[in-house]
Design an enzyme around this catalytic site. Structure first.
Site, PDB file in Angstrom:
ATOM      1  CD  GLU A  22     -60.641   3.882   4.320  1.00 42.98           C
ATOM      2  OE1 GLU A  22     -60.607   3.847   3.092  1.00 42.98           O
ATOM      3  OE2 GLU A  22     -59.812   4.495   5.010  1.00 42.98           O
ATOM      4  CB  ALA A  23     -60.292  -3.251   6.301  1.00 46.20           C
ATOM      5  CG  ASN A  24     -57.639   2.008   7.231  1.00 45.36           C
ATOM      6  OD1 ASN A  24     -58.556   2.429   7.938  1.00 45.36           O
ATOM      7  ND2 ASN A  24     -57.268   2.620   6.114  1.00 45.36           N
ATOM      8  CG  ASP A  77     -53.732   6.696  12.997  1.00 43.33           C
ATOM      9  OD1 ASP A  77     -54.361   7.213  13.946  1.00 43.33           O
ATOM     10  OD2 ASP A  77     -53.838   7.097  11.831  1.00 43.33           O
ATOM     11  CG  ASP A  92     -53.739  11.276  12.435  1.00 42.75           C
ATOM     12  OD1 ASP A  92     -53.705  10.032  12.432  1.00 42.75           O
ATOM     13  OD2 ASP A  92     -54.329  11.938  11.553  1.00 42.75           O
ATOM     14  N   GLY A 141     -53.379   5.577  -3.584  1.00 46.25           N
ATOM     15  CA  GLY A 141     -53.564   7.025  -3.635  1.00 46.25           C
ATOM     16  C   GLY A 141     -52.475   7.760  -2.867  1.00 46.25           C
ATOM     17  CB  THR A 142     -50.901   7.295   0.207  1.00 45.42           C
ATOM     18  OG1 THR A 142     -50.731   5.885   0.319  1.00 45.42           O
ATOM     19  CG2 THR A 142     -52.291   7.675   0.690  1.00 45.42           C
ATOM     20  CB  ALA A 185     -53.283   3.239  -8.846  1.00 48.47           C
ATOM     21  CB  SER A 209     -51.785   9.729   9.456  1.00 51.64           C
ATOM     22  OG  SER A 209     -52.523   8.638   9.862  1.00 51.64           O
TER      23      SER A 209
HETATM   24  C1  16G Z   1     -55.496   7.685   3.020  1.00 51.98           C
HETATM   25  C2  16G Z   1     -56.941   7.737   3.408  1.00 51.98           C
HETATM   26  C3  16G Z   1     -57.393   6.430   3.998  1.00 51.98           C
HETATM   27  C4  16G Z   1     -57.099   5.320   3.024  1.00 51.98           C
HETATM   28  C5  16G Z   1     -55.643   5.319   2.609  1.00 51.98           C
HETATM   29  C6  16G Z   1     -55.415   4.354   1.472  1.00 51.98           C
HETATM   30  C7  16G Z   1     -58.176   9.608   4.325  1.00 51.98           C
HETATM   31  C8  16G Z   1     -58.248  10.631   5.396  1.00 51.98           C
HETATM   32  N1  16G Z   1     -57.157   8.778   4.400  1.00 51.98           N
HETATM   33  O1  16G Z   1     -54.680   7.526   4.142  1.00 51.98           O
HETATM   34  O2  16G Z   1     -58.751   6.511   4.237  1.00 51.98           O
HETATM   35  O3  16G Z   1     -57.392   4.077   3.567  1.00 51.98           O
HETATM   36  O4  16G Z   1     -55.312   6.614   2.126  1.00 51.98           O
HETATM   37  O5  16G Z   1     -54.087   4.415   1.045  1.00 51.98           O
HETATM   38  O6  16G Z   1     -59.004   9.564   3.431  1.00 51.98           O
HETATM   39  P1  16G Z   1     -53.662   3.866  -0.361  1.00 51.98           P
HETATM   40  O7  16G Z   1     -54.438   4.604  -1.421  1.00 51.98           O
HETATM   41  O8  16G Z   1     -52.193   4.090  -0.439  1.00 51.98           O
HETATM   42  O9  16G Z   1     -53.991   2.405  -0.397  1.00 51.98           O
HETATM   43 MG    MG Z   2     -54.476   8.732  10.857  1.00 51.13          MG
END
Ligand code: 16G
Ligand code: MG
Length: 543
Positions: free
Chosen positions: A382-384, A286, A288, A510-511, A508, A69
């Site tokens: 989502e706001a993003n 973005d 993708d 998620g990424t 926290a 992405s």
């Molecule tokens: C991922 C999620 C996105 C979310 C982002 C938050 C999917 C396909 N993608 O990219 O929706 O806004 O994580 O990131 O679900 P964060 O947990 O690091 O704030």
């Molecule tokens: Mg994407």
């Protein structure tokens, strides 16, 4: 015929790389996503899981998308798509995690067979997996590993090569619905373009699009795909003048670099290159092409952004009006789904002005999608900038079959049917969302300035906080409150009380290994101050 030897042999060619400090690979909100050098073995093992999933679901096709992405080009990711084009069922995320973390070849074969036994999967029936990738150079290697797992498990597979993420979701659903009354469209990339182009023309209903739209494609796969799509729009029916920029997919290093939806949203500015012309209606995808943000630079007042919340309220307002005009206000339940990151002003506008219910879910597309499915028409963003509008099959049937009582009703019903085809029903889709916005602006004869004028966003600030262990931070109430560590939420509450119209929360990520703090308040300086205060609280509790 448990494929044991084939899996063991093929797996040797695509080994898993142990992570530092005994950490585990985790199937997160975006699948497995990290530096591409770590992903070859992961892609192989995801192939095994996708084959199991297809067999579990009576040989329906499962999708695998290779993309990271909006991440830099050195990263990549592997994500599974379920038969209707949805994200992988949540229960299966831990099976993916278990397979990918199997310590050895023998361990891998053992877990594969255990999963098959526990989930009562018949390994003898056919399986099918289809896949695509974005423009990252590492994609080839990962696809090879994936295909090798599919061969080892005697799984039919189709390589769709370069695709946007939403295109793969489309193809998965189209494949599984082919020949049924709920057919989603032709099973090809061309089928996707034809479906969108036809729906775009029908939804426009002869309205004119004002001026040129500049589209920044983040130098990702959205660039070539948008160029391709534009060829399918009949010029004599719709005057859609698009200027595509940042569409260089030959130099991997420029992917998502100082451009794209994530850059625009997080930096709250237009990409520096090419310079955004004052007043030009612009949007960014973005890497993708599953997110989109609109914006323009005002010659006097500067940069204005129309993010996911804005697209959501615009879509909800337009669709709400159509349902009203179609005389279906009492029959069709419309709902809007947001996350805690949605600007409070958008939530107020939707509940108070549009009089539509808003549900808040935790971050991550799968959560929003799931709740949106509970409505006849579920608008989620989502706001993003990731989001879409889901029409229930019953609602679509209703629009198609209701006998109109007046020309206005007929118009509204036809537009609703066209929107059902125009809006990607599987996942957020930058190309499809862009067409939706263009349709609405044309129907309303609105400029981006008119759109911005519907309400004023509350000033807000997002801060990333490094913490020792992000897992200490557990949330409740759709991530709006911390349930642990004890005492942290009380301190946040006390900080928020000091400001007018303020709201703040911490969660926290998620990424990434970090926490995120969001704050909004009546003025910019208060929003900044509150965000800093809460960030310090999180820092202290995170030590
Ligand atoms: C991922 C999620 C996105 C979310 C982002 C938050 C999917 C396909 N993608 O990219 O929706 O806004 O994580 O990131 O679900 P964060 O947990 O690091 O704030
Ligand atoms: Mg994407």
């Amino acid at each position: 015929m448990a494929h044991n030897d084939q899996i063991a042999e093929a797996s040797l060619k695509h080994p898993i790389v142990p992570l530092d400090k005994g950490q585990l690979y985790k199937y997160g909100t975006a699948g497995f996503r990290m530096n591409a050098d770590l992903l070859e073995g992961v892609a192989f093992r995801v192939g095994l899981l996708a084959a199991l999933r297809s067999r579990k679901l009576n040989s329906q096709a499962i999708g695998v998308m290779i993309t990271a992405s909006h991440n830099p080009s050195v990263d990549n990711g592997v994500k599974i798509v379920d038969p209707m084009g949805d994200m992988l069922e949540q229960d299966w995320e831990r099976f993916a995690t278990a397979l990918v973390n199997a310590p050895s070849n023998e361990g891998l074969v053992e877990i594969y067979n255990c999963l098959a036994t526990d989930l009562k999967i018949d390994l003898k029936i056919p399986a099918k997996v289809i896949y695509g990738r974005d423009t990252r150079p590492s994609g080839h290697k990962l696809i090879t590993a994936l295909a090798s797992a599919l061969d080892a498990t005697n799984t039919e597979h189709v390589d769709y090569k370069l695709l946007t993420t939403p295109q793969l979701h489309y193809l998965v659903r189209a494949t599984n619905s082919e020949g049924t009354p709920l057919s989603y469209g032709k099973v090809s990339e061309v089928g996707y373009y034809e479906k969108l182009a036809s729906a775009f023309v029908r939804a426009m209903k002869g309205k004119k699009i004002d001026g040129t739209l500049t589209v920044d494609c983040a130098n990702g796969v959205g660039g070539p795909k948008l160029h391709e799509f534009l060829k399918y729009i009949p010029k004599d029916k719709v005057n859609f003048d698009v200027k595509v920029v940042n569409d260089d997919v030959l130099r991997p290093e420029v992917l998502n670099l100082d451009c794209g939806a994530d850059f625009v949203k997080t930096k709250q500015r237009a990409p520096p290159n090419p310079k955004t012309q004052a007043g030009a209606r612009s949007c960014s995808y973005d890497g993708d092409a599953d997110r989109i943000i609109y914006y323009w630079v005002d010659p006097e007042t500067g940069f204005f952004m129309l993010d996911g919340d804005r697209i959501s309220s615009l879509a909800a307002s337009f669709i709400g009006d159509l349902v009203e005009s179609a005389g279906l206000r009492d029959d069709i339940r419309i709902g809007v789904v947001q996350t805690a990151y949605a600007n409070g002003a958008s939530t107020n506008y939707i509940t108070q002005h549009l009089k539509l219910p808003v549900t808040c879910t935790p971050t991550g597309v799968k959560h929003l999608h799931h709740v949106a499915q509970g409505f006849d028409i579920g608008v989620y963003f989502e706001a993003n900038g990731h989001g879409t509008v889901l029409f229930s099959p019953d609602a679509l049937d209703y629009f198609r079959n209701k006998a109109p009582q007046s020309p206005a009703q007929k118009d509204a019903l036809e537009t609703l049917v066209a929107l059902g085809d125009l809006i990607n029903q599987t996942v957020g889709d930058a190309i499809s969302d862009m067409l939706l916005v263009e349709v609405i602006l044309a129907h309303k004869s609105w400029t981006l300035r008119d759109w911005v004028m519907t309400y004023s966003d509350l000033p807000n600030r997002l801060v990333r906080v490094e913490v020792g262990n992000k897992d200490l931070f557990q949330t409740t109430d759709a991530e709006r409150r911390l349930s642990s560590p004890e005492g942290a939420q009380d301190e946040i509450d006390n900080a928020v009380k000091k400001y007018k119209d303020a709201r703040s929360f911490a969660r926290a990520s998620g990424t990434e290994n970090a926490c995120r703090v969001y704050a909004e308040a009546a003025t910019r300086s208060e929003a900044n101050e509150l965000a800093e205060r809460v960030a310090r609280i999180i820092e202290r509790y995170g030590q």
